[in-house]
Design a protein around this motif. Structure first.
Motif, PDB file in Angstrom:
ATOM      1  N   LEU A   1     -37.571 -53.639  90.443  1.00 36.58           N
ATOM      2  CA  LEU A   1     -38.169 -52.828  89.390  1.00 36.58           C
ATOM      3  C   LEU A   1     -39.670 -52.645  89.648  1.00 36.58           C
ATOM      4  CD1 LEU A   1     -37.983 -51.306  86.718  1.00 36.58           C
ATOM      5  CD2 LEU A   1     -38.355 -53.486  85.546  1.00 36.58           C
ATOM      6  N   ALA A   2     -40.315 -53.691  90.144  1.00 38.82           N
ATOM      7  CA  ALA A   2     -41.752 -53.602  90.436  1.00 38.82           C
ATOM      8  C   ALA A   2     -42.037 -52.474  91.414  1.00 38.82           C
ATOM      9  CB  ALA A   2     -42.266 -54.933  90.983  1.00 38.82           C
ATOM     10  N   GLU A   3     -41.218 -52.346  92.440  1.00 42.24           N
ATOM     11  CA  GLU A   3     -41.432 -51.282  93.431  1.00 42.24           C
ATOM     12  C   GLU A   3     -41.264 -49.901  92.803  1.00 42.24           C
ATOM     13  OE1 GLU A   3     -42.736 -51.745  96.396  1.00 42.24           O
ATOM     14  OE2 GLU A   3     -42.768 -53.885  95.876  1.00 42.24           O
ATOM     15  N   GLN A   4     -40.253 -49.745  91.946  1.00 41.18           N
ATOM     16  CA  GLN A   4     -40.038 -48.458  91.276  1.00 41.18           C
ATOM     17  C   GLN A   4     -41.210 -48.124  90.355  1.00 41.18           C
ATOM     18  OE1 GLN A   4     -36.301 -48.970  89.282  1.00 41.18           O
ATOM     19  NE2 GLN A   4     -35.090 -48.515  91.104  1.00 41.18           N
ATOM     20  N   VAL A   5     -41.626 -49.107  89.579  1.00 40.05           N
ATOM     21  CA  VAL A   5     -42.717 -48.878  88.633  1.00 40.05           C
ATOM     22  C   VAL A   5     -44.017 -48.589  89.390  1.00 40.05           C
ATOM     23  CG1 VAL A   5     -44.108 -49.906  86.793  1.00 40.05           C
ATOM     24  CG2 VAL A   5     -41.639 -50.215  86.793  1.00 40.05           C
ATOM     25  N   HIS A   6     -44.227 -49.264  90.515  1.00 43.99           N
ATOM     26  CA  HIS A   6     -45.414 -48.998  91.330  1.00 43.99           C
ATOM     27  C   HIS A   6     -45.431 -47.540  91.785  1.00 43.99           C
ATOM     28  CE1 HIS A   6     -47.895 -48.878  94.984  1.00 43.99           C
ATOM     29  NE2 HIS A   6     -48.682 -49.660  94.265  1.00 43.99           N
ATOM     30  N   ASP A   7     -44.275 -47.026  92.210  1.00 45.79           N
ATOM     31  CA  ASP A   7     -44.185 -45.625  92.628  1.00 45.79           C
ATOM     32  C   ASP A   7     -44.513 -44.690  91.469  1.00 45.79           C
ATOM     33  OD1 ASP A   7     -43.478 -46.479  95.165  1.00 45.79           O
ATOM     34  OD2 ASP A   7     -41.328 -46.047  94.907  1.00 45.79           O
ATOM     35  N   TRP A   8     -44.003 -44.992  90.280  1.00 40.24           N
ATOM     36  CA  TRP A   8     -44.298 -44.166  89.105  1.00 40.24           C
ATOM     37  C   TRP A   8     -45.787 -44.215  88.777  1.00 40.24           C
ATOM     38  CZ3 TRP A   8     -40.034 -46.837  85.763  1.00 40.24           C
ATOM     39  CH2 TRP A   8     -38.778 -46.448  86.218  1.00 40.24           C
TER      40      TRP A   8
ATOM     41  N   LEU B   1     -47.674 -42.134  91.358  1.00 38.05           N
ATOM     42  CA  LEU B   1     -47.456 -40.715  91.084  1.00 38.05           C
ATOM     43  C   LEU B   1     -48.226 -40.279  89.832  1.00 38.05           C
ATOM     44  CD1 LEU B   1     -45.956 -38.061  91.732  1.00 38.05           C
ATOM     45  CD2 LEU B   1     -44.082 -38.903  90.299  1.00 38.05           C
ATOM     46  N   GLY B   2     -48.170 -41.097  88.804  1.00 43.46           N
ATOM     47  CA  GLY B   2     -48.910 -40.791  87.577  1.00 43.46           C
ATOM     48  C   GLY B   2     -50.407 -40.728  87.810  1.00 43.46           C
ATOM     49  N   GLY B   3     -50.910 -41.594  88.683  1.00 46.96           N
ATOM     50  CA  GLY B   3     -52.334 -41.580  89.004  1.00 46.96           C
ATOM     51  C   GLY B   3     -52.752 -40.277  89.656  1.00 46.96           C
ATOM     52  N   TRP B   4     -51.954 -39.807  90.618  1.00 41.29           N
ATOM     53  CA  TRP B   4     -52.280 -38.540  91.277  1.00 41.29           C
ATOM     54  C   TRP B   4     -52.129 -37.368  90.312  1.00 41.29           C
ATOM     55  CZ3 TRP B   4     -55.314 -38.901  95.051  1.00 41.29           C
ATOM     56  CH2 TRP B   4     -55.228 -39.957  95.965  1.00 41.29           C
TER      57      TRP B   4
ATOM     58  N   TRP C   1     -49.403 -52.447  83.880  1.00 39.70           N
ATOM     59  CA  TRP C   1     -49.116 -53.744  83.265  1.00 39.70           C
ATOM     60  C   TRP C   1     -47.668 -54.143  83.553  1.00 39.70           C
ATOM     61  CZ3 TRP C   1     -50.554 -54.596  77.420  1.00 39.70           C
ATOM     62  CH2 TRP C   1     -50.389 -55.947  77.063  1.00 39.70           C
ATOM     63  N   LEU C   2     -46.767 -53.182  83.402  1.00 37.26           N
ATOM     64  CA  LEU C   2     -45.357 -53.427  83.678  1.00 37.26           C
ATOM     65  C   LEU C   2     -45.157 -53.797  85.152  1.00 37.26           C
ATOM     66  CD1 LEU C   2     -42.542 -53.268  82.306  1.00 37.26           C
ATOM     67  CD2 LEU C   2     -42.430 -50.902  83.072  1.00 37.26           C
TER      68      LEU C   2
ATOM     69  N   ALA D   1     -52.278 -43.145  78.393  1.00 37.34           N
ATOM     70  CA  ALA D   1     -51.534 -44.241  77.768  1.00 37.34           C
ATOM     71  C   ALA D   1     -50.495 -44.806  78.732  1.00 37.34           C
ATOM     72  CB  ALA D   1     -50.849 -43.752  76.491  1.00 37.34           C
ATOM     73  N   ALA D   2     -49.788 -43.925  79.431  1.00 37.33           N
ATOM     74  CA  ALA D   2     -48.690 -44.369  80.301  1.00 37.33           C
ATOM     75  C   ALA D   2     -49.184 -45.141  81.521  1.00 37.33           C
ATOM     76  CB  ALA D   2     -47.858 -43.165  80.745  1.00 37.33           C
ATOM     77  N   GLN D   3     -50.272 -44.700  82.127  1.00 34.59           N
ATOM     78  CA  GLN D   3     -50.747 -45.332  83.363  1.00 34.59           C
ATOM     79  C   GLN D   3     -51.061 -46.819  83.187  1.00 34.59           C
ATOM     80  OE1 GLN D   3     -49.493 -43.481  85.812  1.00 34.59           O
ATOM     81  NE2 GLN D   3     -51.294 -44.119  86.943  1.00 34.59           N
TER      82      GLN D   3
END
Length: 181
Positions: free
Chosen positions: A135-142, A145-148, A108-109, A101-103
């Motif tokens: 914020l886009a850069e931070q969310v991209h990192d999350w 990380l969530g993908g891995w 999208w975010l 759900a989060a990924q």
């Protein structure tokens, strides 16, 4: 580790299996799209991979919602007799479902924060937030990380299924493949 007779006879609904295997296939394609896209320089070559990645990710989000509704309506009966192993399996499933759900929501975010359009199989979706590069850069990192983390949990899940099949021989994997243990 034994399986009680009534649990061993419990079939697995075809919709449960279909959602599971579509999600597996989608995750494989999502990762391939990201890994292939990372090596491409030409935006024209990246664009279709990004579109597939977005659409599959959002499809997984929708299917995850359907899966949770279905699990609420048709709860799965565990074939795992050992309470500790059953709790570990439930914890892994909970983390996988949370990331499923989060990924897509993080993706999208991220795209929204980049000021770009998100689409589900060509259907444009509204931005979740206004453009915000930081914020886009931070969310991209999350999201990365969530993908891995998702990949690691799916690998653990697959290893557990193989352990059940080849070592314990308790019907857990066979149940997901055929519907019957």
């Amino acid at each position: 580790m034994s399986v009680s007779g009534d649990l061993a006879a419990a079939p697995l609904h075809p919709l449960t299996r279909a959602i599971h295997w579509f999600t597996v296939l989608a995750i494989v394609v999502l990762f391939i799209a990201v890994l292939v896209g990372a090596d491409l320089e030409d935006p024209a070559q990246k664009k279709p991979l990004i579109a597939v990645h977005q659409s599959l990710g959002l499809s997984v989000l929708l299917l995850n919602g359907l899966r949770l509704l279905w699990r609420w309506r048709m709860p799965l009966r565990s074939l795992i007799a050992d309470p500790l192993k059953r709790r570990i399996g439930h914890a892994n499933h909970l983390l996988v479902y949370t990331l499923l759900a989060a990924q897509p929501l993080l993706g999208w975010l991220y795209v929204s924060a980049r000021g770009r359009e998100v689409a589900l199989w060509g259907l444009p979706l509204p931005a979740l937030i206004a453009k915000d590069r930081e914020l886009a850069e931070q969310v991209h990192d999350w999201h990365a990380l969530g993908g891995w983390l998702l990949l690691a949990l799916v690998g653990l899940h697959a290893a557990a299924a193989l352990y059940h099949h080849y070592v314990l021989r308790d019907g857990v994997l066979r149940r997901m493949l055929t519907g019957r243990p």
